[in-house]
Design a protein around this motif. Structure first.
Motif, PDB file in Angstrom:
ATOM      1  N   LEU A 122       4.474   6.054  66.329  1.00  0.00           N
ATOM      2  CA  LEU A 122       3.683   7.177  66.839  1.00  0.00           C
ATOM      3  C   LEU A 122       3.955   8.483  66.099  1.00  0.00           C
ATOM      4  N   MET A 123       5.213   8.795  65.882  1.00  0.00           N
ATOM      5  CA  MET A 123       5.548  10.067  65.228  1.00  0.00           C
ATOM      6  C   MET A 123       5.062  10.110  63.777  1.00  0.00           C
ATOM      7  N   THR A 124       5.297   9.049  63.016  1.00  0.00           N
ATOM      8  CA  THR A 124       4.847   9.064  61.623  1.00  0.00           C
ATOM      9  C   THR A 124       3.324   9.045  61.534  1.00  0.00           C
ATOM     10  N   PHE A 125       2.672   8.375  62.467  1.00  0.00           N
ATOM     11  CA  PHE A 125       1.209   8.346  62.510  1.00  0.00           C
ATOM     12  C   PHE A 125       0.654   9.764  62.636  1.00  0.00           C
ATOM     13  N   ILE A 126       1.182  10.512  63.589  1.00  0.00           N
ATOM     14  CA  ILE A 126       0.697  11.863  63.860  1.00  0.00           C
ATOM     15  C   ILE A 126       1.099  12.838  62.752  1.00  0.00           C
ATOM     16  N   VAL A 127       2.373  12.846  62.384  1.00  0.00           N
ATOM     17  CA  VAL A 127       2.871  13.812  61.398  1.00  0.00           C
ATOM     18  C   VAL A 127       2.251  13.568  60.024  1.00  0.00           C
ATOM     19  N   SER A 128       2.136  12.310  59.613  1.00  0.00           N
ATOM     20  CA  SER A 128       1.540  12.045  58.301  1.00  0.00           C
ATOM     21  C   SER A 128       0.067  12.427  58.275  1.00  0.00           C
ATOM     22  N   PHE A 129      -0.643  12.250  59.395  1.00  0.00           N
ATOM     23  CA  PHE A 129      -2.043  12.669  59.434  1.00  0.00           C
ATOM     24  C   PHE A 129      -2.165  14.181  59.287  1.00  0.00           C
ATOM     25  N   ILE A 130      -1.373  14.920  60.047  1.00  0.00           N
ATOM     26  CA  ILE A 130      -1.429  16.383  59.973  1.00  0.00           C
ATOM     27  C   ILE A 130      -1.068  16.862  58.572  1.00  0.00           C
ATOM     28  N   SER A 131      -0.031  16.297  58.006  1.00  0.00           N
ATOM     29  CA  SER A 131       0.414  16.686  56.670  1.00  0.00           C
ATOM     30  C   SER A 131      -0.642  16.363  55.606  1.00  0.00           C
ATOM     31  N   THR A 132      -1.211  15.178  55.675  1.00  0.00           N
ATOM     32  CA  THR A 132      -2.229  14.781  54.700  1.00  0.00           C
ATOM     33  C   THR A 132      -3.488  15.618  54.861  1.00  0.00           C
ATOM     34  N   LEU A 133      -3.900  15.858  56.082  1.00  0.00           N
ATOM     35  CA  LEU A 133      -5.080  16.691  56.332  1.00  0.00           C
ATOM     36  C   LEU A 133      -4.866  18.106  55.816  1.00  0.00           C
ATOM     37  N   LYS A 134      -3.677  18.662  56.050  1.00  0.00           N
ATOM     38  CA  LYS A 134      -3.378  20.013  55.574  1.00  0.00           C
ATOM     39  C   LYS A 134      -3.377  20.070  54.051  1.00  0.00           C
ATOM     40  N   SER A 135      -2.884  19.033  53.402  1.00  0.00           N
ATOM     41  CA  SER A 135      -2.831  19.008  51.936  1.00  0.00           C
ATOM     42  C   SER A 135      -4.206  18.809  51.300  1.00  0.00           C
ATOM     43  N   LEU A 136      -5.004  17.899  51.863  1.00  0.00           N
ATOM     44  CA  LEU A 136      -6.273  17.530  51.238  1.00  0.00           C
ATOM     45  C   LEU A 136      -7.500  18.176  51.855  1.00  0.00           C
ATOM     46  N   GLY A 137      -7.382  18.609  53.108  1.00  0.00           N
ATOM     47  CA  GLY A 137      -8.581  19.035  53.831  1.00  0.00           C
ATOM     48  C   GLY A 137      -9.395  17.801  54.188  1.00  0.00           C
ATOM     49  N   LEU A 138     -10.664  17.999  54.454  1.00  0.00           N
ATOM     50  CA  LEU A 138     -11.524  16.864  54.821  1.00  0.00           C
ATOM     51  C   LEU A 138     -12.025  16.166  53.557  1.00  0.00           C
ATOM     52  N   HIS A 139     -11.135  15.541  52.875  1.00  0.00           N
ATOM     53  CA  HIS A 139     -11.395  14.802  51.636  1.00  0.00           C
ATOM     54  C   HIS A 139     -12.047  13.469  51.970  1.00  0.00           C
ATOM     55  N   PRO A 140     -12.991  12.986  51.138  1.00  0.00           N
ATOM     56  CA  PRO A 140     -13.634  11.697  51.441  1.00  0.00           C
ATOM     57  C   PRO A 140     -12.657  10.514  51.469  1.00  0.00           C
ATOM     58  N   ASP A 141     -11.577  10.601  50.722  1.00  0.00           N
ATOM     59  CA  ASP A 141     -10.592   9.514  50.701  1.00  0.00           C
ATOM     60  C   ASP A 141      -9.450   9.737  51.689  1.00  0.00           C
ATOM     61  N   LEU A 142      -9.615  10.688  52.599  1.00  0.00           N
ATOM     62  CA  LEU A 142      -8.551  11.013  53.553  1.00  0.00           C
ATOM     63  C   LEU A 142      -8.013   9.795  54.298  1.00  0.00           C
ATOM     64  N   PRO A 143      -8.871   8.926  54.863  1.00  0.00           N
ATOM     65  CA  PRO A 143      -8.307   7.789  55.618  1.00  0.00           C
ATOM     66  C   PRO A 143      -7.394   6.891  54.787  1.00  0.00           C
ATOM     67  N   SER A 144      -7.801   6.527  53.575  1.00  0.00           N
ATOM     68  CA  SER A 144      -6.971   5.621  52.784  1.00  0.00           C
ATOM     69  C   SER A 144      -5.701   6.307  52.287  1.00  0.00           C
ATOM     70  N   ILE A 145      -5.814   7.576  51.899  1.00  0.00           N
ATOM     71  CA  ILE A 145      -4.629   8.313  51.445  1.00  0.00           C
ATOM     72  C   ILE A 145      -3.658   8.501  52.605  1.00  0.00           C
ATOM     73  N   TRP A 146      -4.198   8.842  53.777  1.00  0.00           N
ATOM     74  CA  TRP A 146      -3.357   9.047  54.953  1.00  0.00           C
ATOM     75  C   TRP A 146      -2.649   7.759  55.364  1.00  0.00           C
ATOM     76  N   LEU A 147      -3.369   6.638  55.390  1.00  0.00           N
ATOM     77  CA  LEU A 147      -2.741   5.386  55.807  1.00  0.00           C
ATOM     78  C   LEU A 147      -1.653   4.954  54.832  1.00  0.00           C
ATOM     79  N   THR A 148      -1.833   5.236  53.551  1.00  0.00           N
ATOM     80  CA  THR A 148      -0.783   4.952  52.571  1.00  0.00           C
ATOM     81  C   THR A 148       0.437   5.821  52.845  1.00  0.00           C
TER      82      THR A 148
END
Length: 85
Positions: A26-52
């Motif tokens: 749960l913690m890595t799911f939430i924190v990695s999403f916030i971190s990836t979103l902050k770094s990339l914004g609403l990037h089209p590849d956000l889901p795959s980059i975030w899950l990695t």
């Protein structure tokens, strides 16, 4: 619910591994999403980059929790009054 339809539960001995497993997921799911979103914004590849990023962070977080959780419990036990029963 009748006895035939009750869910089976794991034995209590698994709680020491199951707690850090669920917490790390749960913690890595939430924190990695916030971190990836902050770094990339609403990037089209956000889901795959975030899950990695999430998978990599979980691979580090789960073993670390298994190692540090006993130390954290001792620290919290030293700082808090014991629960009254």
């Amino acid at each position: 619910m009748n006895a035939r339809h009750q869910r089976r539960k794991l034995p209590a001995r698994y709680a020491a591994v199951l707690s850090p497993l669920v917490l790390s997921l749960l913690m890595t799911f939430i924190v990695s999403f916030i971190s990836t979103l902050k770094s990339l914004g609403l990037h089209p590849d956000l889901p795959s980059i975030w899950l990695t990023a999430w998978g990599l962070s979980w691979l580090v977080a789960f073993p670390m929790l298994l190692l540090v959780l006993p130390v954290v419990r001792r620290i919290v036990g030293a700082l808090c009054e014991p629960a009254r029963r």
